[in-house]
Design a protein around this motif. Structure first.
Motif, PDB file in Angstrom:
ATOM      1  N   LEU A   1       0.831  -1.208   0.000  1.00 52.22           N
ATOM      2  CA  LEU A   1       0.000   0.000   0.000  1.00 52.22           C
ATOM      3  C   LEU A   1       0.865   1.257   0.000  1.00 52.22           C
ATOM      4  CD1 LEU A   1      -2.853  -0.900   2.503  1.00 52.22           C
ATOM      5  CD2 LEU A   1      -3.084  -0.439   0.075  1.00 52.22           C
ATOM      6  N   LEU A   2       1.907   1.247   0.810  1.00 49.09           N
ATOM      7  CA  LEU A   2       2.803   2.396   0.875  1.00 49.09           C
ATOM      8  C   LEU A   2       3.513   2.612  -0.462  1.00 49.09           C
ATOM      9  CD1 LEU A   2       3.956   4.618   2.625  1.00 49.09           C
ATOM     10  CD2 LEU A   2       5.714   3.028   3.382  1.00 49.09           C
ATOM     11  N   GLU A   3       3.977   1.533  -1.070  1.00 46.25           N
ATOM     12  CA  GLU A   3       4.640   1.643  -2.377  1.00 46.25           C
ATOM     13  C   GLU A   3       3.674   2.180  -3.430  1.00 46.25           C
ATOM     14  OE1 GLU A   3       7.779   1.296  -3.288  1.00 46.25           O
ATOM     15  OE2 GLU A   3       8.356   0.831  -1.233  1.00 46.25           O
ATOM     16  N   ALA A   4       2.423   1.757  -3.376  1.00 48.83           N
ATOM     17  CA  ALA A   4       1.428   2.245  -4.335  1.00 48.83           C
ATOM     18  C   ALA A   4       1.185   3.739  -4.139  1.00 48.83           C
ATOM     19  CB  ALA A   4       0.122   1.469  -4.179  1.00 48.83           C
ATOM     20  N   GLN A   5       1.131   4.187  -2.893  1.00 50.69           N
ATOM     21  CA  GLN A   5       0.925   5.609  -2.630  1.00 50.69           C
ATOM     22  C   GLN A   5       2.137   6.431  -3.071  1.00 50.69           C
ATOM     23  OE1 GLN A   5       0.012   5.701   1.529  1.00 50.69           O
ATOM     24  NE2 GLN A   5      -2.124   5.128   1.213  1.00 50.69           N
ATOM     25  N   ILE A   6       3.333   5.916  -2.829  1.00 50.21           N
ATOM     26  CA  ILE A   6       4.547   6.623  -3.248  1.00 50.21           C
ATOM     27  C   ILE A   6       4.596   6.729  -4.770  1.00 50.21           C
ATOM     28  CG2 ILE A   6       7.065   6.444  -3.366  1.00 50.21           C
ATOM     29  CD1 ILE A   6       6.950   5.258  -0.517  1.00 50.21           C
ATOM     30  N   ALA A   7       4.277   5.642  -5.446  1.00 53.46           N
ATOM     31  CA  ALA A   7       4.283   5.653  -6.915  1.00 53.46           C
ATOM     32  C   ALA A   7       3.257   6.646  -7.446  1.00 53.46           C
ATOM     33  CB  ALA A   7       4.010   4.258  -7.445  1.00 53.46           C
ATOM     34  N   ALA A   8       2.087   6.732  -6.815  1.00 47.88           N
ATOM     35  CA  ALA A   8       1.063   7.679  -7.259  1.00 47.88           C
ATOM     36  C   ALA A   8       1.531   9.117  -7.061  1.00 47.88           C
ATOM     37  CB  ALA A   8      -0.237   7.437  -6.497  1.00 47.88           C
ATOM     38  N   ARG A   9       2.213   9.401  -5.954  1.00 50.18           N
ATOM     39  CA  ARG A   9       2.714  10.755  -5.705  1.00 50.18           C
ATOM     40  C   ARG A   9       3.833  11.127  -6.673  1.00 50.18           C
ATOM     41  NH1 ARG A   9       0.145  14.542  -3.579  1.00 50.18           N
ATOM     42  NH2 ARG A   9       1.881  15.440  -2.487  1.00 50.18           N
ATOM     43  N   ARG A  10       4.657  10.156  -7.048  1.00 50.50           N
ATOM     44  CA  ARG A  10       5.754  10.434  -7.971  1.00 50.50           C
ATOM     45  C   ARG A  10       5.249  10.747  -9.371  1.00 50.50           C
ATOM     46  NH1 ARG A  10       9.945   5.818  -5.985  1.00 50.50           N
ATOM     47  NH2 ARG A  10      10.761   6.997  -4.228  1.00 50.50           N
ATOM     48  N   ARG A  11       4.062  10.292  -9.698  1.00 47.12           N
ATOM     49  CA  ARG A  11       3.507  10.565 -11.023  1.00 47.12           C
ATOM     50  C   ARG A  11       2.900  11.957 -11.109  1.00 47.12           C
ATOM     51  NH1 ARG A  11       1.969   5.022 -10.737  1.00 47.12           N
ATOM     52  NH2 ARG A  11      -0.040   5.579  -9.896  1.00 47.12           N
ATOM     53  N   THR A  12       2.852  12.704 -10.004  1.00 46.94           N
ATOM     54  CA  THR A  12       2.305  14.057 -10.020  1.00 46.94           C
ATOM     55  C   THR A  12       3.341  15.039  -9.492  1.00 46.94           C
ATOM     56  OG1 THR A  12       1.363  13.852  -7.801  1.00 46.94           O
ATOM     57  CG2 THR A  12      -0.044  13.213  -9.640  1.00 46.94           C
ATOM     58  N   ARG A  13       3.114  16.318  -9.780  1.00 43.83           N
ATOM     59  CA  ARG A  13       3.974  17.396  -9.284  1.00 43.83           C
ATOM     60  C   ARG A  13       3.091  18.624  -9.095  1.00 43.83           C
ATOM     61  NH1 ARG A  13       6.259  17.480 -15.222  1.00 43.83           N
ATOM     62  NH2 ARG A  13       4.570  18.687 -16.069  1.00 43.83           N
ATOM     63  N   PRO A  14       3.519  19.593  -8.298  1.00 42.15           N
ATOM     64  CA  PRO A  14       2.670  20.769  -8.061  1.00 42.15           C
ATOM     65  C   PRO A  14       2.744  21.772  -9.218  1.00 42.15           C
ATOM     66  CG  PRO A  14       4.654  20.916  -6.749  1.00 42.15           C
ATOM     67  CD  PRO A  14       4.686  19.570  -7.427  1.00 42.15           C
ATOM     68  N   CYS A  15       1.651  22.458  -9.438  1.00 41.77           N
ATOM     69  CA  CYS A  15       1.586  23.520 -10.441  1.00 41.77           C
ATOM     70  C   CYS A  15       2.264  24.764  -9.866  1.00 41.77           C
ATOM     71  CB  CYS A  15       0.128  23.825 -10.786  1.00 41.77           C
ATOM     72  SG  CYS A  15      -0.081  25.242 -11.894  1.00 41.77           S
ATOM     73  N   ALA A  16       3.053  25.453 -10.682  1.00 41.57           N
ATOM     74  CA  ALA A  16       3.744  26.659 -10.234  1.00 41.57           C
ATOM     75  C   ALA A  16       2.778  27.818 -10.016  1.00 41.57           C
ATOM     76  CB  ALA A  16       4.805  27.060 -11.253  1.00 41.57           C
ATOM     77  N   SER A  17       1.639  27.806 -10.691  1.00 44.92           N
ATOM     78  CA  SER A  17       0.692  28.913 -10.585  1.00 44.92           C
ATOM     79  C   SER A  17      -0.278  28.764  -9.428  1.00 44.92           C
ATOM     80  CB  SER A  17      -0.105  29.038 -11.878  1.00 44.92           C
ATOM     81  OG  SER A  17       0.755  29.320 -12.941  1.00 44.92           O
ATOM     82  N   CYS A  18      -0.914  27.594  -9.334  1.00 38.36           N
ATOM     83  CA  CYS A  18      -1.967  27.433  -8.330  1.00 38.36           C
ATOM     84  C   CYS A  18      -1.649  26.383  -7.273  1.00 38.36           C
ATOM     85  CB  CYS A  18      -3.284  27.077  -9.012  1.00 38.36           C
ATOM     86  SG  CYS A  18      -3.305  25.433  -9.755  1.00 38.36           S
ATOM     87  N   GLY A  19      -0.604  25.597  -7.472  1.00 41.78           N
ATOM     88  CA  GLY A  19      -0.262  24.562  -6.495  1.00 41.78           C
ATOM     89  C   GLY A  19      -1.043  23.278  -6.682  1.00 41.78           C
ATOM     90  N   GLY A  20      -1.883  23.201  -7.699  1.00 45.31           N
ATOM     91  CA  GLY A  20      -2.667  21.993  -7.962  1.00 45.31           C
ATOM     92  C   GLY A  20      -1.785  20.848  -8.416  1.00 45.31           C
ATOM     93  N   SER A  21      -2.346  19.659  -8.423  1.00 48.81           N
ATOM     94  CA  SER A  21      -1.608  18.454  -8.783  1.00 48.81           C
ATOM     95  C   SER A  21      -1.513  18.314 -10.304  1.00 48.81           C
ATOM     96  CB  SER A  21      -2.329  17.235  -8.205  1.00 48.81           C
ATOM     97  OG  SER A  21      -1.653  16.065  -8.555  1.00 48.81           O
ATOM     98  N   LEU A  22      -0.279  18.143 -10.801  1.00 51.34           N
ATOM     99  CA  LEU A  22      -0.028  17.976 -12.236  1.00 51.34           C
ATOM    100  C   LEU A  22       0.492  16.576 -12.519  1.00 51.34           C
ATOM    101  CD1 LEU A  22       1.962  21.212 -13.127  1.00 51.34           C
ATOM    102  CD2 LEU A  22      -0.288  20.618 -13.927  1.00 51.34           C
ATOM    103  N   PRO A  23      -0.082  15.859 -13.458  1.00 49.29           N
ATOM    104  CA  PRO A  23       0.525  14.598 -13.885  1.00 49.29           C
ATOM    105  C   PRO A  23       1.845  14.890 -14.591  1.00 49.29           C
ATOM    106  CG  PRO A  23      -1.749  14.778 -14.664  1.00 49.29           C
ATOM    107  CD  PRO A  23      -1.365  16.100 -14.091  1.00 49.29           C
ATOM    108  N   GLN A  24       2.735  13.926 -14.622  1.00 51.30           N
ATOM    109  CA  GLN A  24       4.055  14.121 -15.223  1.00 51.30           C
ATOM    110  C   GLN A  24       3.961  14.515 -16.696  1.00 51.30           C
ATOM    111  OE1 GLN A  24       7.055  14.307 -13.939  1.00 51.30           O
ATOM    112  NE2 GLN A  24       6.302  13.935 -11.888  1.00 51.30           N
ATOM    113  N   GLU A  25       3.001  13.960 -17.441  1.00 48.39           N
ATOM    114  CA  GLU A  25       2.929  14.219 -18.873  1.00 48.39           C
ATOM    115  C   GLU A  25       2.110  15.467 -19.217  1.00 48.39           C
ATOM    116  OE1 GLU A  25      -0.382  11.625 -17.570  1.00 48.39           O
ATOM    117  OE2 GLU A  25       1.753  11.380 -17.426  1.00 48.39           O
ATOM    118  N   ALA A  26       1.629  16.220 -18.201  1.00 45.94           N
ATOM    119  CA  ALA A  26       0.774  17.383 -18.444  1.00 45.94           C
ATOM    120  C   ALA A  26       1.569  18.538 -19.034  1.00 45.94           C
ATOM    121  CB  ALA A  26       0.108  17.819 -17.150  1.00 45.94           C
TER     122      ALA A  26
END
Length: 140
Positions: free
Chosen positions: A99-124
């Protein structure tokens, strides 16, 4: 003679057109069963989330619909991840490391937006929340 050739040509054309339609009904197969660990369901839910983010970023759906569908797909993905993490050797108890590995992998696939701080997928290329281009900070 010309009439005979024309009839054969029309018949051959009709056979070529109808062949895929007739063959599809004969060769229908059962879809393969889904794995019991939920991995296929997880991939389908994640693909649906990616598609939903693209539709929202391009303006095809409203913010209200996006929020509702995003919550629904995230719940499905979490359910599938949890089901995949259940270890049959431990009597059906969730495997905490998986479960922890799945959560870590999900977080690594996103990053914060520089404008609003929202969650960005890696390919966005654009933020699904504010619509700002990725890598460009929008002044407030």
């Amino acid at each position: 003679m010309d009439l005979m050739v024309m009839v054969l040509l029309v018949g051959a054309t009709a056979a070529l057109i109808l062949w895929p339609l007739l063959r599809a009904t004969e060769a229908e197969e059962e879809p393969p069963p889904l794995p019991a660990d939920g991995s296929r369901e997880k991939e389908l839910a994640l693909a649906a989330i990616r598609e939903l983010e693209f539709d929202y970023a391009t303006g095809k759906i409203s913010p209200e619909d996006y929020a509702l569908l995003r919550a629904r797909y995230e719940a499905r993905a979490l359910q599938a991840i949890t089901r995949a993490a259940v270890s049959p050797t431990r009597g059906g108890e969730p495997d905490a490391e998986a479960l922890l590995e799945a959560q870590i992998a999900a977080r690594r696939r996103t990053r914060p937006c520089a404008s609003c701080g929202g969650s960005l997928p890696q390919e966005a290329r654009y933020c699904p929340t504010c619509g700002a281009p990725v890598g460009v900070e929008v002044p407030r």
